[in-house]
Design a protein around this motif. Sequence first.
Motif, PDB file in Angstrom:
ATOM      1  N   THR A  31      10.558   7.793  -9.440  1.00  0.00           N
ATOM      2  CA  THR A  31      10.824   6.766 -10.459  1.00  0.00           C
ATOM      3  C   THR A  31      10.771   5.388  -9.786  1.00  0.00           C
ATOM      4  O   THR A  31      11.796   4.774  -9.539  1.00  0.00           O
ATOM      5  N   PRO A  32       9.578   4.901  -9.490  1.00  0.00           N
ATOM      6  CA  PRO A  32       9.455   3.695  -8.671  1.00  0.00           C
ATOM      7  C   PRO A  32       9.843   2.387  -9.362  1.00  0.00           C
ATOM      8  O   PRO A  32      10.100   1.403  -8.681  1.00  0.00           O
ATOM      9  N   LEU A  33       9.896   2.384 -10.673  1.00  0.00           N
ATOM     10  CA  LEU A  33      10.171   1.132 -11.396  1.00  0.00           C
ATOM     11  C   LEU A  33      11.609   1.127 -11.918  1.00  0.00           C
ATOM     12  O   LEU A  33      11.859   1.250 -13.111  1.00  0.00           O
ATOM     13  N   ILE A  34      12.559   0.972 -11.021  1.00  0.00           N
ATOM     14  CA  ILE A  34      13.970   0.993 -11.372  1.00  0.00           C
ATOM     15  C   ILE A  34      14.381  -0.377 -11.905  1.00  0.00           C
ATOM     16  O   ILE A  34      14.220  -1.390 -11.212  1.00  0.00           O
ATOM     17  N   ALA A  69      15.689   5.116 -19.389  1.00  0.00           N
ATOM     18  CA  ALA A  69      15.285   5.801 -18.156  1.00  0.00           C
ATOM     19  C   ALA A  69      14.010   5.168 -17.613  1.00  0.00           C
ATOM     20  O   ALA A  69      13.125   4.780 -18.377  1.00  0.00           O
ATOM     21  N   PRO A  70      13.892   5.073 -16.296  1.00  0.00           N
ATOM     22  CA  PRO A  70      12.647   4.566 -15.719  1.00  0.00           C
ATOM     23  C   PRO A  70      11.518   5.569 -15.909  1.00  0.00           C
ATOM     24  O   PRO A  70      11.751   6.755 -16.135  1.00  0.00           O
ATOM     25  N   ALA A 126       5.079  10.318  -1.394  1.00  0.00           N
ATOM     26  CA  ALA A 126       4.257   9.497  -0.506  1.00  0.00           C
ATOM     27  C   ALA A 126       3.111   8.797  -1.241  1.00  0.00           C
ATOM     28  O   ALA A 126       2.411   7.969  -0.648  1.00  0.00           O
ATOM     29  N   ALA A 127       2.926   9.115  -2.516  1.00  0.00           N
ATOM     30  CA  ALA A 127       1.854   8.480  -3.289  1.00  0.00           C
ATOM     31  C   ALA A 127       2.096   6.974  -3.360  1.00  0.00           C
ATOM     32  O   ALA A 127       3.245   6.516  -3.407  1.00  0.00           O
ATOM     33  N   LEU A 128       1.030   6.222  -3.377  1.00  0.00           N
ATOM     34  CA  LEU A 128       1.133   4.767  -3.303  1.00  0.00           C
ATOM     35  C   LEU A 128       1.062   4.097  -4.663  1.00  0.00           C
ATOM     36  O   LEU A 128       0.239   4.443  -5.509  1.00  0.00           O
ATOM     37  N   LEU A 129       1.943   3.126  -4.825  1.00  0.00           N
ATOM     38  CA  LEU A 129       1.928   2.210  -5.960  1.00  0.00           C
ATOM     39  C   LEU A 129       2.026   0.811  -5.365  1.00  0.00           C
ATOM     40  O   LEU A 129       2.974   0.523  -4.621  1.00  0.00           O
ATOM     41  N   ASP A 130       1.056  -0.015  -5.653  1.00  0.00           N
ATOM     42  CA  ASP A 130       1.016  -1.371  -5.076  1.00  0.00           C
ATOM     43  C   ASP A 130       1.116  -1.340  -3.550  1.00  0.00           C
ATOM     44  O   ASP A 130       1.794  -2.169  -2.935  1.00  0.00           O
ATOM     45  N   GLY A 131       0.470  -0.346  -2.930  1.00  0.00           N
ATOM     46  CA  GLY A 131       0.408  -0.265  -1.483  1.00  0.00           C
ATOM     47  C   GLY A 131       1.646   0.296  -0.802  1.00  0.00           C
ATOM     48  O   GLY A 131       1.718   0.312   0.423  1.00  0.00           O
ATOM     49  N   ARG A 132       2.629   0.755  -1.579  1.00  0.00           N
ATOM     50  CA  ARG A 132       3.861   1.304  -1.004  1.00  0.00           C
ATOM     51  C   ARG A 132       4.143   2.666  -1.611  1.00  0.00           C
ATOM     52  O   ARG A 132       3.884   2.910  -2.781  1.00  0.00           O
ATOM     53  N   ALA A 133       4.737   3.547  -0.805  1.00  0.00           N
ATOM     54  CA  ALA A 133       5.075   4.893  -1.275  1.00  0.00           C
ATOM     55  C   ALA A 133       6.114   4.824  -2.394  1.00  0.00           C
ATOM     56  O   ALA A 133       7.000   3.954  -2.379  1.00  0.00           O
ATOM     57  N   VAL A 139      11.877   3.304  -4.612  1.00  0.00           N
ATOM     58  CA  VAL A 139      13.202   3.771  -5.029  1.00  0.00           C
ATOM     59  C   VAL A 139      14.251   3.342  -4.004  1.00  0.00           C
ATOM     60  O   VAL A 139      15.324   2.841  -4.369  1.00  0.00           O
ATOM     61  N   ALA A 140      13.967   3.517  -2.729  1.00  0.00           N
ATOM     62  CA  ALA A 140      14.915   3.123  -1.674  1.00  0.00           C
ATOM     63  C   ALA A 140      15.231   1.636  -1.754  1.00  0.00           C
ATOM     64  O   ALA A 140      16.402   1.236  -1.640  1.00  0.00           O
ATOM     65  N   ASP A 141      14.221   0.821  -1.963  1.00  0.00           N
ATOM     66  CA  ASP A 141      14.432  -0.623  -2.024  1.00  0.00           C
ATOM     67  C   ASP A 141      15.256  -1.030  -3.252  1.00  0.00           C
ATOM     68  O   ASP A 141      16.033  -1.984  -3.192  1.00  0.00           O
TER      69      ASP A 141
END
Length: 172
Positions: A93-96, A158-159, A21-28, A33-35
Amino acid sequence: MILGAILAGGRSQRFGSDKAAALLDGRALIDHVADALAPHVDGLIVCGRAHERLECVSDRPSGDLGPLGGLDAALDHARTNGFDHVVTLPCDTPLIDPDLVPALLAHGGPAILSECPVIGIWPATLAPALDHWLATSDDRSIRAWARSVGAGQLALPAPVNVNRVADLDRLG
């Protein structure tokens, strides 16, 4: 058909709070990852936690099994819902890279990233084998499980993995 599974059942001990749930650029982180995963799969689930906009499945056969509990849940869900393969990504791993999931899909599986073994592609037919592994082995290493089923090790970059708040701070 391909099922995308976000592994999110960890305790976030090194992070100190719920890192999914931590935010990066205003999004969890989990939403990043889902996007990244959604355009490449026919269905998307979160394993090991609740999420307000995605289908959620509990780790199996129980919690506290590490990534294998989430993978087991995803394989079971895939097998019982007509999916052929599961692509797994961790929630932290938010930066896929846009080419990562297509590269996994091109391999066909089973395969893991050598630098980040929770990222992988798995045939849904492996569900009974993982059930058996979890019932008979004390080894909860996803690398050991991958070796046991002859999974390939892909040398793709790896991201960045967010394990600590400092890791997230470096991204922001």
